[in-house]
Design a protein around this motif. Structure first.
Motif, mmCIF file in Angstrom:
data_model
loop_
_atom_site.group_PDB
_atom_site.id
_atom_site.type_symbol
_atom_site.label_atom_id
_atom_site.label_comp_id
_atom_site.label_asym_id
_atom_site.label_seq_id
_atom_site.Cartn_x
_atom_site.Cartn_y
_atom_site.Cartn_z
ATOM 1 N N ALA A 85 -42.973 22.922 -21.676
ATOM 2 C CA ALA A 85 -43.041 21.506 -22.048
ATOM 3 C C ALA A 85 -43.231 20.676 -20.781
ATOM 4 C CB ALA A 85 -41.769 21.095 -22.762
ATOM 5 N N TRP A 86 -44.048 19.634 -20.900
ATOM 6 C CA TRP A 86 -44.326 18.745 -19.762
ATOM 7 C C TRP A 86 -43.746 17.379 -20.081
ATOM 8 C CZ3 TRP A 86 -49.387 15.745 -18.783
ATOM 9 C CH2 TRP A 86 -49.400 15.205 -17.477
ATOM 10 N N LEU A 87 -42.879 16.913 -19.179
ATOM 11 C CA LEU A 87 -42.204 15.625 -19.376
ATOM 12 C C LEU A 87 -42.405 14.737 -18.157
ATOM 13 C CD1 LEU A 87 -38.892 17.072 -20.844
ATOM 14 C CD2 LEU A 87 -40.634 15.828 -22.113
ATOM 15 N N PRO A 88 -43.625 14.292 -17.908
ATOM 16 C CA PRO A 88 -43.862 13.446 -16.743
ATOM 17 C C PRO A 88 -43.283 12.049 -16.936
ATOM 18 C CG PRO A 88 -45.811 13.480 -18.107
ATOM 19 C CD PRO A 88 -44.838 14.444 -18.739
ATOM 20 N N ARG A 89 -42.975 11.388 -15.828
ATOM 21 C CA ARG A 89 -42.608 9.974 -15.904
ATOM 22 C C ARG A 89 -43.838 9.175 -16.303
ATOM 23 N NH1 ARG A 89 -41.633 7.729 -11.128
ATOM 24 N NH2 ARG A 89 -42.267 9.554 -9.916
ATOM 25 N N LEU A 90 -43.672 8.317 -17.298
ATOM 26 C CA LEU A 90 -44.772 7.482 -17.784
ATOM 27 C C LEU A 90 -44.525 6.028 -17.376
ATOM 28 C CD1 LEU A 90 -45.104 8.931 -21.417
ATOM 29 C CD2 LEU A 90 -46.384 9.592 -19.371
ATOM 30 N N PRO A 91 -45.551 5.188 -17.427
ATOM 31 C CA PRO A 91 -45.323 3.761 -17.168
ATOM 32 C C PRO A 91 -44.269 3.198 -18.114
ATOM 33 C CG PRO A 91 -47.664 4.257 -17.210
ATOM 34 C CD PRO A 91 -46.971 5.497 -17.676
ATOM 35 N N GLU A 92 -43.533 2.213 -17.643
ATOM 36 C CA GLU A 92 -42.414 1.664 -18.430
ATOM 37 C C GLU A 92 -42.833 1.230 -19.819
ATOM 38 O OE1 GLU A 92 -40.173 -1.406 -16.610
ATOM 39 O OE2 GLU A 92 -39.656 -0.246 -14.826
ATOM 40 N N GLN A 93 -43.994 0.630 -19.946
ATOM 41 C CA GLN A 93 -44.418 0.091 -21.236
ATOM 42 C C GLN A 93 -45.049 1.145 -22.149
ATOM 43 O OE1 GLN A 93 -45.814 -0.371 -18.354
ATOM 44 N NE2 GLN A 93 -48.049 -0.479 -18.454
ATOM 45 N N PHE A 199 -45.037 6.265 -11.740
ATOM 46 C CA PHE A 199 -45.278 7.173 -12.877
ATOM 47 C C PHE A 199 -45.956 8.443 -12.376
ATOM 48 C CE2 PHE A 199 -48.733 4.007 -12.679
ATOM 49 C CZ PHE A 199 -49.813 4.835 -12.398
ATOM 50 N N GLU A 200 -45.896 9.466 -13.228
ATOM 51 C CA GLU A 200 -46.545 10.747 -12.909
ATOM 52 C C GLU A 200 -47.746 11.016 -13.812
ATOM 53 O OE1 GLU A 200 -42.777 13.357 -11.317
ATOM 54 O OE2 GLU A 200 -42.919 12.966 -13.470
ATOM 55 N N ALA A 201 -47.871 10.244 -14.871
ATOM 56 C CA ALA A 201 -49.030 10.334 -15.758
ATOM 57 C C ALA A 201 -49.197 8.988 -16.450
ATOM 58 C CB ALA A 201 -48.856 11.446 -16.795
ATOM 59 N N ALA A 202 -50.439 8.590 -16.655
ATOM 60 C CA ALA A 202 -50.685 7.310 -17.326
ATOM 61 C C ALA A 202 -52.060 7.338 -17.977
ATOM 62 C CB ALA A 202 -50.595 6.151 -16.336
ATOM 63 N N ILE A 209 -61.125 4.022 -15.202
ATOM 64 C CA ILE A 209 -60.165 5.129 -15.231
ATOM 65 C C ILE A 209 -59.484 5.208 -16.592
ATOM 66 C CG2 ILE A 209 -58.115 6.115 -14.151
ATOM 67 C CD1 ILE A 209 -60.569 6.001 -12.323
ATOM 68 N N ALA A 210 -59.500 6.403 -17.185
ATOM 69 C CA ALA A 210 -58.860 6.596 -18.488
ATOM 70 C C ALA A 210 -57.514 7.309 -18.387
ATOM 71 C CB ALA A 210 -59.781 7.393 -19.411
ATOM 72 N N TRP A 211 -57.319 8.122 -17.344
ATOM 73 C CA TRP A 211 -56.126 8.966 -17.271
ATOM 74 C C TRP A 211 -55.889 9.386 -15.828
ATOM 75 C CZ3 TRP A 211 -52.096 11.019 -19.977
ATOM 76 C CH2 TRP A 211 -51.514 12.187 -19.499
ATOM 77 N N VAL A 212 -54.610 9.418 -15.427
ATOM 78 C CA VAL A 212 -54.226 9.976 -14.130
ATOM 79 C C VAL A 212 -52.987 10.848 -14.337
ATOM 80 C CG1 VAL A 212 -55.179 8.069 -12.778
ATOM 81 C CG2 VAL A 212 -52.794 7.977 -13.523
ATOM 82 N N ALA A 213 -52.887 11.912 -13.546
ATOM 83 C CA ALA A 213 -51.715 12.789 -13.644
ATOM 84 C C ALA A 213 -51.412 13.411 -12.291
ATOM 85 C CB ALA A 213 -51.953 13.887 -14.675
ATOM 86 N N TRP A 228 -53.564 14.628 -7.327
ATOM 87 C CA TRP A 228 -53.743 13.889 -8.570
ATOM 88 C C TRP A 228 -55.036 14.313 -9.254
ATOM 89 C CZ3 TRP A 228 -50.589 10.012 -10.729
ATOM 90 C CH2 TRP A 228 -49.448 9.695 -9.973
ATOM 91 N N LEU A 229 -54.999 14.276 -10.560
ATOM 92 C CA LEU A 229 -56.192 14.467 -11.372
ATOM 93 C C LEU A 229 -56.502 13.138 -12.046
ATOM 94 C CD1 LEU A 229 -57.359 15.093 -14.476
ATOM 95 C CD2 LEU A 229 -58.390 16.217 -12.510
ATOM 96 N N VAL A 230 -57.738 12.709 -11.943
ATOM 97 C CA VAL A 230 -58.165 11.435 -12.521
ATOM 98 C C VAL A 230 -59.331 11.687 -13.459
ATOM 99 C CG1 VAL A 230 -58.961 9.092 -12.031
ATOM 100 C CG2 VAL A 230 -57.483 10.271 -10.377
ATOM 101 N N HIS A 231 -59.233 11.209 -14.687
ATOM 102 C CA HIS A 231 -60.341 11.275 -15.636
ATOM 103 C C HIS A 231 -60.950 9.885 -15.788
ATOM 104 C CE1 HIS A 231 -59.111 15.181 -17.965
ATOM 105 N NE2 HIS A 231 -59.834 15.425 -16.900
ATOM 106 N N ALA A 232 -62.263 9.817 -15.709
ATOM 107 C CA ALA A 232 -62.956 8.560 -15.964
ATOM 108 C C ALA A 232 -63.099 8.342 -17.465
ATOM 109 C CB ALA A 232 -64.329 8.567 -15.306
ATOM 110 N N ALA A 233 -63.284 7.095 -17.867
ATOM 111 C CA ALA A 233 -63.451 6.751 -19.284
ATOM 112 C C ALA A 233 -64.772 7.308 -19.808
ATOM 113 C CB ALA A 233 -63.417 5.234 -19.451
#
Length: 326
Positions: A85-93, A199-202, A209-213, A228-233
């Protein structure tokens, strides 16, 4: 279920759909041969290892499960030490995930290693053409001069690639026209100091940018530095699909700094990867395509949706159909 002489079955693709199908056929006493054009298994459940030994999960970021059979598979993989299971810290909102995020214990491709363990998987094997001849299938491989012959073929490539392979060979090619798959540029980055974000993922709904981890948040994924891994939209990726990787990296780094609103530390590694067929946006609407009389089956996640579970469901459906055909 099948004749005393076991049929020769070729499966094109060693991603979740292909290996699920092959693993189930193996359990049924059949011996499929899997052809995978890449140097490793996984498809978009991909882990890229650099020359220095650092690893990045640069394709599918996690797996969720709703289907009971897929829930069971992930439980078995966790028991075998292949899934976590992966439980990264996410943005507060950010809302908490409705379903557990599962990742490979040592990279996403490790999710499939237990399925492939007892199978005949041929890597760096590109099927460039196939044709029906004398009731069998002839496969031409880009890497060898002589063709291979099989009684049945399963194709699990992305729909556009499957369609190209089947053009003029099978009427199933026409049914693939309705499937749409979005592209995605991925950037693998390493910094010599931690990126100063809370955060560790957003996931981001607008912009380049669509995703970072953060890769060190992903359990046993080996590596040094802050990676870091970054996915473009999808829309941005489509607009820049044919750009040079270095140009893409420059634009994505600028967008990352703007999105996170922090100064990026000095970069120790940067590489871009183009996923031409990354995420299904318009699925087929059924778990597979079948030409039972022609001993041909076609499937993948694009049959049912954009999730890894969709690929599993397609692979399982094809294995059941093939088992019923013999």
């Amino acid at each position: 279920m099948h004749d005393h002489v076991s049929p020769r079955i070729a499966i094109l693709g060693a991603g979740m759909a292909g290996l699920t199908c092959a693993h189930r056929l193996h359990q049924q006493g059949l011996s499929p041969v899997i052809f995978e054009k890449s140097r490793g298994i996984g498809g978009r459940l991909a882990t890229r290892r650099t020359d220095s030994g650092d690893a990045y999960d640069h394709g599918a970021q996690f797996v969720t499960a709703r289907d009971p059979a897929f829930v069971d598979l992930l439980a078995n993989l966790q028991h075998a030490g292949a899934a976590a299971a992966w439980l990264p810290r996410l943005p507060e909102q950010a809302p908490r995930p409705a379903h557990t995020w599962w990742i490979g214990a040592s990279g996403m491709s490790s999710l499939l290693k237990p399925l492939a363990a007892s199978l005949d998987v041929r890597l760096r094997a590109t099927v460039s053409a196939l044709r029906r001849q004398d009731g069998r299938w002839e496969l031409r491989l880009a890497e060898q001069d002589h063709p291979e012959h099989f009684d049945a073929v399963v194709i699990t490539a992305p729909a556009p690639q499957a369609r190209a392979l089947l053009a003029g060979v099978s009427p199933l090619a026409d049914a693939l026209e309705c499937v749409d798959i979005a592209s995605c540029w991925a950037a693998m980055l390493a910094f010599d100091a931690p990126l100063d974000v809370p955060f560790e993922a957003a996931r981001f709904d607008a912009g380049t940018i669509a995703w970072v981890a953060r890769q060190c948040s992903r359990g046993g994924l080996a590596g040094r530095g802050d990676r870091w891994l970054v996915h473009a939209a999808p829309e941005w990726s489509a607009a820049h699909l044919e750009d040079a990787p270095d140009e893409v990296l420059t634009l994505m780094l600028s967008a990352l700094a703007e999105r996170t609103d922090v100064a990026l530390p000095p970069i120790t590694f940067a590489q871009a990867h183009r996923w031409r067929y990354a995420m299904t946006t318009r699925p087929l609407g059924q778990p597979m395509l079948a030409d039972a009389s022609g001993r041909l089956w076609v499937g993948g996640d694009w049959c049912l949706g954009a999730r890894v579970e969709s690929a599993f469901q397609s692979g399982l459906a094809m294995a059941q159909a093939i088992g019923a055909a013999w």
